[in-house]
Write an enzyme that holds these catalytic residues in place. Structure first.
Site, PDB file in Angstrom:
ATOM      1  N   SER A 139      66.227  42.602  30.442  1.00  0.00           N
ATOM      2  CA  SER A 139      67.119  42.466  31.595  1.00  0.00           C
ATOM      3  C   SER A 139      68.514  42.034  31.164  1.00  0.00           C
ATOM      4  CB  SER A 139      66.546  41.439  32.579  1.00  0.00           C
ATOM      5  OG  SER A 139      65.327  41.879  33.128  1.00  0.00           O
ATOM      6  N   ARG A 178      73.056  35.143  34.734  1.00  0.00           N
ATOM      7  CA  ARG A 178      71.904  34.720  35.540  1.00  0.00           C
ATOM      8  C   ARG A 178      72.148  34.996  37.020  1.00  0.00           C
ATOM      9  NH1 ARG A 178      67.498  32.119  33.757  1.00  0.00           N
ATOM     10  NH2 ARG A 178      67.449  31.704  31.515  1.00  0.00           N
ATOM     11  N   HIS A 188      71.456  38.603  37.254  1.00  0.00           N
ATOM     12  CA  HIS A 188      70.013  38.801  37.112  1.00  0.00           C
ATOM     13  C   HIS A 188      69.290  38.483  38.416  1.00  0.00           C
ATOM     14  CE1 HIS A 188      65.884  37.577  35.775  1.00  0.00           C
ATOM     15  NE2 HIS A 188      66.005  38.689  35.081  1.00  0.00           N
TER      16      HIS A 188
END
Length: 214
Positions: free
Chosen positions: A21, A44, A47
């Site tokens: 990812s 993040r 993500h």
């Protein structure tokens, strides 16, 4: 493992899923102006949202990361505007340093006072949080009125958080509350531009800071 589908996952190893990812995010993001530590937060956020536009819109105060890391290591508490943030945060990383994660929005006294004053529980919860906590990291991902109230308390000298992660989502006052946060000079902050945001991306930013503290 055979899922009995035409599509086969690249891997079912949880660690490798994260690695894949982050590799995809880095490739699709391309060039950016975030520092190495800032990028750890932004990736993040991406993500958690799968939203590169949101990631590119993140604004990180120059002192935000250092302030957040120091606050965690000092055992300062995290104050969340909603229970979703409290539930999604890796509490153990704060607890190991003496801190914890608190949310006041469903406290009985907060609900009673909000009803009496005909205002939002988010506003009253910020007032209670400031009274009960010295400094701390305020994580606001759902309620623009919580963020605006916290800014008011800061400007009046009543509150001085160590860090604000303010990324509320919505159509009513969300973008505007983040614009106001980006103007303040008294407290380091992490925010983003526009209506997008939410508890999941706020948790993502908060967890990234806690990982840096470790």
């Amino acid at each position: 493992m055979d899922f009995k589908t035409t599509f086969k996952p690249l891997t079912v190893d949880p660690d490798k899923i994260y690695d894949y990812s982050f590799a995809i995010i880095a490739e699709e993001m391309g060039n950016h102006d975030f520092s190495e530590d800032e990028w750890k937060i932004v990736r993040r956020v991406i993500h958690a949202s799968a939203d590169f536009e949101l990631g590119r819109s993140v604004i990180i105060h120059p002192n935000a990361i250092q302030a957040g890391v120091e606050a965690i290591r000092k055992g300062r508490h995290v104050i969340a505007d909603v229970q979703m943030i409290e539930s999604g945060t890796g509490k153990k990383r704060f607890q190991k340093h003496g801190g914890d994660v608190h949310c006041y929005i469903s406290d009985p006294d907060v609900m009673v006072e909000a009803k009496r004053l005909k205002t939002t529980r988010a506003i009253i919860s910020m007032q209670k949080a400031v009274k009960e906590n010295e400094g701390g990291i305020y994580a606001i991902g759902n309620a623009p009125t919580a963020l605006l109230e916290l800014i008011r308390l800061i400007k009046e000298g009543i509150a001085k958080p160590d860090l604000i992660i303010g990324m509320p989502v919505g159509f009513v006052s969300a973008a505007e509350s983040k614009e106001e946060l980006a103007k303040i000079t008294e407290v380091p902050f992490i925010t983003n531009v526009g209506r997008k945001g939410g508890s999941t991306v706020t948790v993502a930013a908060l967890n990234a800071i806690s990982l840096l503290a470790d």
